[in-house]
Each structure stands twice: as C-alpha cells, then as structure tokens.
Scaffold this motif. Structure first.
Motif, PDB file in Angstrom:
ATOM      1  N   TYR B  33     -13.508   5.610   6.026  1.00 40.38           N
ATOM      2  CA  TYR B  33     -12.162   5.767   5.472  1.00 40.38           C
ATOM      3  C   TYR B  33     -11.829   7.259   5.372  1.00 40.38           C
ATOM      4  O   TYR B  33     -12.692   8.078   5.065  1.00 40.38           O
ATOM      5  CB  TYR B  33     -12.082   5.202   4.052  1.00 40.38           C
ATOM      6  CG  TYR B  33     -12.384   3.739   3.898  1.00 40.38           C
ATOM      7  CD1 TYR B  33     -13.690   3.261   3.919  1.00 40.38           C
ATOM      8  CD2 TYR B  33     -11.367   2.825   3.650  1.00 40.38           C
ATOM      9  CE1 TYR B  33     -13.969   1.922   3.742  1.00 40.38           C
ATOM     10  CE2 TYR B  33     -11.630   1.476   3.456  1.00 40.38           C
ATOM     11  CZ  TYR B  33     -12.939   1.037   3.511  1.00 40.38           C
ATOM     12  OH  TYR B  33     -13.210  -0.299   3.311  1.00 40.38           O
ATOM     13  N   TYR B  35      -9.052   9.665   3.156  1.00 42.51           N
ATOM     14  CA  TYR B  35      -8.087   9.701   2.070  1.00 42.51           C
ATOM     15  C   TYR B  35      -7.564  11.123   1.929  1.00 42.51           C
ATOM     16  O   TYR B  35      -8.220  12.092   2.310  1.00 42.51           O
ATOM     17  CB  TYR B  35      -8.724   9.305   0.733  1.00 42.51           C
ATOM     18  CG  TYR B  35      -9.201   7.891   0.635  1.00 42.51           C
ATOM     19  CD1 TYR B  35     -10.501   7.546   0.994  1.00 42.51           C
ATOM     20  CD2 TYR B  35      -8.371   6.891   0.149  1.00 42.51           C
ATOM     21  CE1 TYR B  35     -10.944   6.241   0.887  1.00 42.51           C
ATOM     22  CE2 TYR B  35      -8.812   5.584   0.035  1.00 42.51           C
ATOM     23  CZ  TYR B  35     -10.105   5.265   0.407  1.00 42.51           C
ATOM     24  OH  TYR B  35     -10.543   3.974   0.290  1.00 42.51           O
ATOM     25  N   GLN B  37      -6.064  13.651  -1.175  1.00 47.91           N
ATOM     26  CA  GLN B  37      -5.917  13.815  -2.618  1.00 47.91           C
ATOM     27  C   GLN B  37      -5.149  15.094  -2.883  1.00 47.91           C
ATOM     28  O   GLN B  37      -5.701  16.198  -2.778  1.00 47.91           O
ATOM     29  CB  GLN B  37      -7.286  13.838  -3.308  1.00 47.91           C
ATOM     30  CG  GLN B  37      -7.205  13.886  -4.817  1.00 47.91           C
ATOM     31  CD  GLN B  37      -8.570  13.913  -5.488  1.00 47.91           C
ATOM     32  OE1 GLN B  37      -9.583  14.260  -4.878  1.00 47.91           O
ATOM     33  NE2 GLN B  37      -8.624  13.544  -6.753  1.00 47.91           N
ATOM     34  N   GLN B  41      -3.056  14.313  -8.267  1.00 54.32           N
ATOM     35  CA  GLN B  41      -2.676  12.966  -7.875  1.00 54.32           C
ATOM     36  C   GLN B  41      -3.908  12.150  -7.502  1.00 54.32           C
ATOM     37  O   GLN B  41      -5.013  12.664  -7.383  1.00 54.32           O
ATOM     38  CB  GLN B  41      -1.701  13.015  -6.692  1.00 54.32           C
ATOM     39  CG  GLN B  41      -0.407  13.730  -7.028  1.00 54.32           C
ATOM     40  CD  GLN B  41       0.604  13.640  -5.910  1.00 54.32           C
ATOM     41  OE1 GLN B  41       0.545  12.736  -5.064  1.00 54.32           O
ATOM     42  NE2 GLN B  41       1.551  14.556  -5.902  1.00 54.32           N
ATOM     43  N   GLY B  42      -3.694  10.855  -7.335  1.00 53.76           N
ATOM     44  CA  GLY B  42      -4.786   9.971  -6.960  1.00 53.76           C
ATOM     45  C   GLY B  42      -5.073  10.046  -5.480  1.00 53.76           C
ATOM     46  O   GLY B  42      -4.504  10.856  -4.754  1.00 53.76           O
ATOM     47  N   LEU B  43      -5.976   9.210  -5.036  1.00 54.61           N
ATOM     48  CA  LEU B  43      -6.338   9.177  -3.627  1.00 54.61           C
ATOM     49  C   LEU B  43      -5.323   8.364  -2.846  1.00 54.61           C
ATOM     50  O   LEU B  43      -4.952   7.258  -3.224  1.00 54.61           O
ATOM     51  CB  LEU B  43      -7.724   8.562  -3.448  1.00 54.61           C
ATOM     52  CG  LEU B  43      -8.905   9.497  -3.642  1.00 54.61           C
ATOM     53  CD1 LEU B  43      -9.063   9.879  -5.097  1.00 54.61           C
ATOM     54  CD2 LEU B  43     -10.171   8.861  -3.112  1.00 54.61           C
ATOM     55  N   PHE B  45      -4.673   6.552   0.668  1.00 54.32           N
ATOM     56  CA  PHE B  45      -5.345   6.018   1.852  1.00 54.32           C
ATOM     57  C   PHE B  45      -4.640   6.511   3.117  1.00 54.32           C
ATOM     58  O   PHE B  45      -3.417   6.505   3.212  1.00 54.32           O
ATOM     59  CB  PHE B  45      -5.313   4.490   1.801  1.00 54.32           C
ATOM     60  CG  PHE B  45      -5.696   3.813   3.092  1.00 54.32           C
ATOM     61  CD1 PHE B  45      -4.726   3.333   3.957  1.00 54.32           C
ATOM     62  CD2 PHE B  45      -7.024   3.652   3.431  1.00 54.32           C
ATOM     63  CE1 PHE B  45      -5.073   2.708   5.146  1.00 54.32           C
ATOM     64  CE2 PHE B  45      -7.384   3.032   4.618  1.00 54.32           C
ATOM     65  CZ  PHE B  45      -6.406   2.554   5.478  1.00 54.32           C
ATOM     66  N   TYR B  48      -8.546   3.701   8.314  1.00 55.92           N
ATOM     67  CA  TYR B  48      -9.799   2.970   8.147  1.00 55.92           C
ATOM     68  C   TYR B  48     -10.340   2.568   9.524  1.00 55.92           C
ATOM     69  O   TYR B  48      -9.603   2.039  10.350  1.00 55.92           O
ATOM     70  CB  TYR B  48      -9.531   1.724   7.293  1.00 55.92           C
ATOM     71  CG  TYR B  48     -10.623   0.678   7.298  1.00 55.92           C
ATOM     72  CD1 TYR B  48     -10.467  -0.504   8.029  1.00 55.92           C
ATOM     73  CD2 TYR B  48     -11.784   0.848   6.556  1.00 55.92           C
ATOM     74  CE1 TYR B  48     -11.446  -1.480   8.021  1.00 55.92           C
ATOM     75  CE2 TYR B  48     -12.767  -0.128   6.549  1.00 55.92           C
ATOM     76  CZ  TYR B  48     -12.597  -1.292   7.280  1.00 55.92           C
ATOM     77  OH  TYR B  48     -13.566  -2.258   7.264  1.00 55.92           O
ATOM     78  N   ASP B  56      -7.194   0.768  11.227  1.00 63.19           N
ATOM     79  CA  ASP B  56      -6.035   0.516  10.379  1.00 63.19           C
ATOM     80  C   ASP B  56      -5.396   1.867  10.085  1.00 63.19           C
ATOM     81  O   ASP B  56      -5.880   2.620   9.249  1.00 63.19           O
ATOM     82  CB  ASP B  56      -6.477  -0.179   9.092  1.00 63.19           C
ATOM     83  CG  ASP B  56      -5.322  -0.429   8.127  1.00 63.19           C
ATOM     84  OD1 ASP B  56      -5.551  -1.091   7.101  1.00 63.19           O
ATOM     85  OD2 ASP B  56      -4.189   0.043   8.383  1.00 63.19           O
ATOM     86  N   SER B  58      -2.322   2.357   8.926  1.00 67.87           N
ATOM     87  CA  SER B  58      -1.099   2.139   8.154  1.00 67.87           C
ATOM     88  C   SER B  58      -0.831   3.221   7.109  1.00 67.87           C
ATOM     89  O   SER B  58       0.297   3.364   6.643  1.00 67.87           O
ATOM     90  CB  SER B  58      -1.148   0.770   7.481  1.00 67.87           C
ATOM     91  OG  SER B  58      -2.273   0.678   6.631  1.00 67.87           O
ATOM     92  N   GLY B  59      -1.848   3.984   6.726  1.00 65.94           N
ATOM     93  CA  GLY B  59      -1.653   5.009   5.716  1.00 65.94           C
ATOM     94  C   GLY B  59      -1.295   6.389   6.241  1.00 65.94           C
ATOM     95  O   GLY B  59      -0.975   7.295   5.460  1.00 65.94           O
ATOM     96  N   SER B 102     -15.684  -6.622  -0.230  1.00 66.20           N
ATOM     97  CA  SER B 102     -15.509  -5.171  -0.256  1.00 66.20           C
ATOM     98  C   SER B 102     -16.752  -4.482  -0.788  1.00 66.20           C
ATOM     99  O   SER B 102     -17.183  -4.733  -1.903  1.00 66.20           O
ATOM    100  CB  SER B 102     -14.306  -4.827  -1.131  1.00 66.20           C
ATOM    101  OG  SER B 102     -13.125  -5.355  -0.559  1.00 66.20           O
ATOM    102  N   GLN B 105     -17.909   2.229  -1.474  1.00 70.93           N
ATOM    103  CA  GLN B 105     -17.690   3.370  -0.609  1.00 70.93           C
ATOM    104  C   GLN B 105     -18.479   4.561  -1.137  1.00 70.93           C
ATOM    105  O   GLN B 105     -18.555   4.781  -2.346  1.00 70.93           O
ATOM    106  CB  GLN B 105     -16.208   3.737  -0.572  1.00 70.93           C
ATOM    107  CG  GLN B 105     -15.347   2.666   0.061  1.00 70.93           C
ATOM    108  CD  GLN B 105     -13.902   3.067   0.073  1.00 70.93           C
ATOM    109  OE1 GLN B 105     -13.530   4.128   0.545  1.00 70.93           O
ATOM    110  NE2 GLN B 105     -13.064   2.205  -0.453  1.00 70.93           N
ATOM    111  N   PHE B 107     -18.560   8.606  -0.916  1.00 74.95           N
ATOM    112  CA  PHE B 107     -17.628   9.668  -0.563  1.00 74.95           C
ATOM    113  C   PHE B 107     -18.339  10.956  -0.193  1.00 74.95           C
ATOM    114  O   PHE B 107     -19.383  11.305  -0.759  1.00 74.95           O
ATOM    115  CB  PHE B 107     -16.684   9.951  -1.742  1.00 74.95           C
ATOM    116  CG  PHE B 107     -15.599   8.939  -1.899  1.00 74.95           C
ATOM    117  CD1 PHE B 107     -15.833   7.744  -2.558  1.00 74.95           C
ATOM    118  CD2 PHE B 107     -14.333   9.172  -1.379  1.00 74.95           C
ATOM    119  CE1 PHE B 107     -14.818   6.800  -2.707  1.00 74.95           C
ATOM    120  CE2 PHE B 107     -13.317   8.244  -1.516  1.00 74.95           C
ATOM    121  CZ  PHE B 107     -13.566   7.058  -2.176  1.00 74.95           C
ATOM    122  N   GLY B 108     -17.724  11.680   0.723  1.00 82.30           N
ATOM    123  CA  GLY B 108     -18.155  13.030   1.017  1.00 82.30           C
ATOM    124  C   GLY B 108     -17.554  14.001   0.021  1.00 82.30           C
ATOM    125  O   GLY B 108     -16.730  13.616  -0.812  1.00 82.30           O
TER     126      GLY B 108
END
Lengths: 112, 116
Positions: B33, B35, B37, B41-43, B45, B48, B56, B58-59, B102, B105, B107-108
């Motif tokens: 994934y 993202y 940031q 603010q939040g993450l 997307f 994917y 995907d 779509s983000g 699900s 995840q 994260f790096g």
C-alpha cells in the motif's frame, strides 16, 4: 463507503492517569478495526485489531479497545499511562475490500 | 527479517520537477500500500498492489501520480510535475493477506517530501 472519526485531536493526561481515545466509524458492511501508534520520528506500529470474536481486544503496552457495534465505536483505553505512551494514535477501518480508512489521529501527551 | 524500508527518507524538490519514491516491502508480503500523510492530517490511501492482480488506483489524487511494482518486490511511486500541495510524508505498508480477511499492515518510516 467507510470512514473513521477520531473526535479528539489532542489529549493531554497526567502520568498514571487513565485515558480513553475515541474512535467512531461508519460502514454499511462488516468491518475490521485497528489502532496504530506512531511514536515521535518513528513509523506506524499496530497496537491492536478487531477482526471477530470477543469485542474486547487487548493489545501491546497495556492498551485495550472495545468494539461496540450498536454505537459504531472502537475506543482505545489504558488504565494507567506512562510518559512513553506519548505518541500519535490512529484508528483505522477496513471491510471486505482492500482499502484501509484512517482517522485524522489523536495526539496523546502524557504529562509528568 | 528486516521491516519495510523506504528511500529517500527526505526529499526536497522544486515545483515542476518529477520525483520517485521507493518502497521495499517485507519479504513474502504480497500486498503493498501507498499512503500520503499531510501535516496534521490522517493517512490518505493512494494505491494498493496485491500479487499479480491489477492494482487498485482509486486513491491516486491526479494523473501526475503513478506507481509500479515488479512482482512481489520493490514498488516506486512517481509524482510528475510536483506541486507545493504534494508536500507530505509518503508511507508504504506491506501485508500478507488472506483472501477475504484483512491482515495487519507493516509500515515503513516514510519519505518526507517538500516541494518548494
């Protein structure tokens, strides 16, 4: 569509006091819920997750969260916080699809 | 083994230039994934990848953003003709998903991009 709301952007709390970080979600399908923590200058780490089963989930560092389907909430709690708990906390939701939706985060500051 | 790694850790660029961000997922993780940031603010997307399936996308916020992944290894996120609003931390995460469930995840550390 799914979304997450973290109601408090900043939460200051004294050391050894209890804390609750609020998370509400909206979804038309069954959900999986997560809390991630981001310590200063570090990447996100998983605290805990709810996939199914018991609605009370225990995670690392003494944190726990309760999934409440009727209130569409997944609040994070700790009975006694430590200075080292100072961090940014993110709630996230995903359904049967691939996308994760994250809240805007809550900055927890533990005051000595 | 090692966790998710990202490079560069910081990138400063001029408006209009192209940038390429790299992500090395955990070995054996078929899902990846990206993202964004933004400050305070939040993450958000972006994209994917799952194995050899079509990604995907779509983000992705505009056609200036694109990403590639070769098999189940390294991924690159490319931003063309950068704008100041692209300034953010770009996070990569990988997971080992079970179909229909699900997975966690990992994260790096992120790439902090600043567009001047």
């Amino acid at each position: 569509a799914q979304s997450v709301t973290q109601l408090d952007s900043q939460v200051p709390v004294f050391e050894e006091a209890p804390v609750e970080l609020r998370c509400n979600y909206s979804s038309s399908v069954s959900v999986y819920l997560f809390w991630y923590v981001q310590y200063p200058n570090q990447g996100l780490q998983l605290l805990l997750k709810y996939l199914s089963g018991s609605t009370l989930v225990k995670g690392i560092n003494g944190f726990e969260a309760e999934f409440n389907k009727s209130q569409t909430s997944f609040h994070l709690r700790k009975p006694s916080v430590h200075i080292s708990d100072t961090a940014e906390y993110f709630c996230a939701v995903t359904g049967a699809g691939n996308q994760f939706y994250f809240g805007t985060g809550t900055s927890l500051t533990v005051i000595p | 083994g090692a966790g998710v790694s990202q490079s560069p850790s910081n990138k400063v660029t001029e408006k209009g230039k192209d940038v390429e961000l790299r992500c090395d997922p955990i070995s054996g993780h078929t899902a990846l994934y990206w993202y964004r940031q933004r400050l305070g603010q939040g993450l958000e997307f972006l994209i994917y990848f799952q194995g050899n399936s079509a990604p995907d996308k779509s983000g992705l916020p505009s056609d200036r953003f694109s990403a590639e992944r070769t098999g189940e290894s390294v991924s690159t996120l490319t931003i063309q003709r950068t704008q100041q609003e692209d300034s953010a931390v770009y996070l990569c995460a990988s997971s080992r998903p079970t179909p229909g469930l699900s997975e966690t995840q990992y994260f790096g550390p992120g790439t902090r991009l600043l567009v001047l």
